[in-house]
Design a protein around this motif. Structure first.
Motif, short mmCIF file in Angstrom:
data_model
loop_
_atom_site.label_atom_id
_atom_site.label_comp_id
_atom_site.label_asym_id
_atom_site.label_seq_id
_atom_site.Cartn_x
_atom_site.Cartn_y
_atom_site.Cartn_z
N PHE A 190 -12.86 27.75 -18.19
CA PHE A 190 -12.66 27.79 -16.72
C PHE A 190 -12.45 26.42 -16.28
O PHE A 190 -12.48 26.22 -15.02
N GLY A 191 -12.59 25.49 -17.02
CA GLY A 191 -12.31 24.17 -16.65
C GLY A 191 -11.23 23.74 -15.52
O GLY A 191 -11.30 23.00 -14.42
N ASN A 192 -9.94 24.12 -15.83
CA ASN A 192 -9.03 23.81 -14.99
C ASN A 192 -8.81 24.47 -13.75
O ASN A 192 -8.38 23.91 -12.60
N ARG A 193 -9.35 25.63 -13.60
CA ARG A 193 -9.25 26.32 -12.53
C ARG A 193 -10.58 26.35 -11.42
O ARG A 193 -10.19 26.13 -10.37
N PHE A 194 -11.51 26.42 -12.16
CA PHE A 194 -12.85 26.32 -11.35
C PHE A 194 -13.61 25.16 -11.30
O PHE A 194 -14.64 25.04 -10.34
N LEU A 195 -13.59 24.15 -12.06
CA LEU A 195 -14.34 22.82 -12.15
C LEU A 195 -13.44 21.58 -11.61
O LEU A 195 -13.17 20.88 -12.24
N THR A 196 -13.24 21.73 -10.28
CA THR A 196 -12.32 20.86 -9.73
C THR A 196 -13.01 19.70 -9.04
O THR A 196 -12.42 18.97 -8.83
N GLY A 197 -14.46 19.84 -9.01
CA GLY A 197 -15.21 18.59 -8.25
C GLY A 197 -16.61 18.98 -8.57
O GLY A 197 -16.92 19.58 -9.17
N TYR A 198 -17.34 17.84 -8.40
CA TYR A 198 -18.96 17.99 -8.78
C TYR A 198 -19.46 19.02 -7.84
O TYR A 198 -20.22 19.64 -8.75
N GLY A 199 -19.30 19.27 -6.94
CA GLY A 199 -20.22 20.56 -5.85
C GLY A 199 -19.71 21.60 -6.48
O GLY A 199 -20.50 22.45 -6.82
N ARG A 200 -18.28 21.95 -6.71
CA ARG A 200 -17.77 23.19 -7.18
C ARG A 200 -18.54 23.50 -8.34
O ARG A 200 -18.72 24.42 -8.98
N GLY A 201 -18.13 22.27 -9.33
CA GLY A 201 -18.70 22.50 -10.51
C GLY A 201 -20.06 22.93 -10.87
O GLY A 201 -20.54 23.47 -11.53
N ALA A 202 -20.95 22.07 -9.84
CA ALA A 202 -22.23 22.66 -9.92
C ALA A 202 -22.69 23.85 -9.71
O ALA A 202 -23.41 24.90 -10.13
N LEU A 203 -21.86 24.60 -8.70
CA LEU A 203 -22.12 25.99 -8.24
C LEU A 203 -21.56 26.92 -9.22
O LEU A 203 -22.17 27.96 -9.55
N VAL A 204 -20.51 26.54 -10.03
CA VAL A 204 -19.88 27.41 -10.79
C VAL A 204 -20.78 27.44 -12.09
O VAL A 204 -21.03 28.59 -12.74
N GLY A 205 -21.23 26.18 -12.39
CA GLY A 205 -22.00 26.08 -13.63
C GLY A 205 -23.43 26.89 -13.52
O GLY A 205 -23.99 27.57 -14.22
N LEU A 206 -23.84 26.79 -12.13
CA LEU A 206 -25.22 27.54 -12.00
C LEU A 206 -25.00 29.02 -12.07
O LEU A 206 -25.71 29.66 -12.60
N GLY A 207 -23.89 29.59 -11.58
CA GLY A 207 -23.45 31.03 -11.70
C GLY A 207 -23.24 31.21 -13.02
O GLY A 207 -23.83 32.36 -13.46
N TYR A 208 -22.61 30.55 -13.69
CA TYR A 208 -22.26 30.82 -15.34
C TYR A 208 -23.71 30.78 -16.02
O TYR A 208 -23.91 31.72 -16.89
N GLY A 209 -24.67 29.64 -15.49
CA GLY A 209 -25.90 29.72 -16.42
C GLY A 209 -26.66 31.20 -16.03
O GLY A 209 -27.41 31.61 -16.89
N ALA A 210 -26.60 31.42 -15.00
CA ALA A 210 -27.70 32.73 -14.46
C ALA A 210 -26.98 33.74 -15.17
O ALA A 210 -27.68 34.87 -15.77
N ILE A 211 -25.44 33.91 -15.44
CA ILE A 211 -24.88 35.12 -16.11
C ILE A 211 -25.62 35.01 -17.48
O ILE A 211 -25.90 36.01 -18.15
N TRP A 212 -25.37 33.98 -18.19
CA TRP A 212 -25.84 33.87 -19.50
C TRP A 212 -27.46 33.89 -19.51
O TRP A 212 -28.04 34.39 -20.55
#
Length: 119
Positions: A78-100
């Motif tokens: 998901f790096g190229n598409r969703f992890l485009t900045g620190y803020g967005r990366g933190a939000l995507v990472g939190l959601g991804y972590g919650a799913i796992w």
């Protein structure tokens, strides 16, 4: 002479190698923190039982390998598409972590161990 598009992007550090390093680093960091919590709760022997052991050290190793795989999944897939900045990366990472958090300990591990899901 370099093209305008070549000048507008960084020369290095944007490819798969950087995402792999980020995934491994994040997986290890998160795995260590969560592994400490699991050790305090006495859960590492349960993780070790997934590979036929009851050692907390083996459980911590298995847990770290799983953590690295999950970290790589986030950054490589998901790096190229969703992890485009620190803020967005933190939000995507939190959601991804919650799913796992739901998939791993509440669904996948119980199924692997012959236990009921969401117990």
């Amino acid at each position: 002479m370099a093209s305008a598009s070549a000048l507008s992007r960084p020369a290095s550090g944007t490819g798969v190698g950087r995402r792999v390093l980020a995934g491994v680093s994040g997986g290890i960091a998160g795995g260590i923190v969560f592994g400490i919590l699991m050790a305090m709760m006495g859960m590492l022997p349960v993780i070790a039982s997934m590979v036929g052991s009851n050692s907390a050290v083996v459980g911590f190793g298995v847990h770290l390998m799983i953590s690295v795989a999950i970290g790589l999944g986030l950054t490589v897939l998901f790096g190229n598409r969703f992890l485009t900045g620190y803020g967005r990366g933190a939000l995507v990472g939190l959601g991804y972590g919650a799913i796992w958090w739901v998939l791993g300990p509440l669904m996948i591990m119980p199924v692997m161990m012959g236990m009921p899901v969401f117990a």
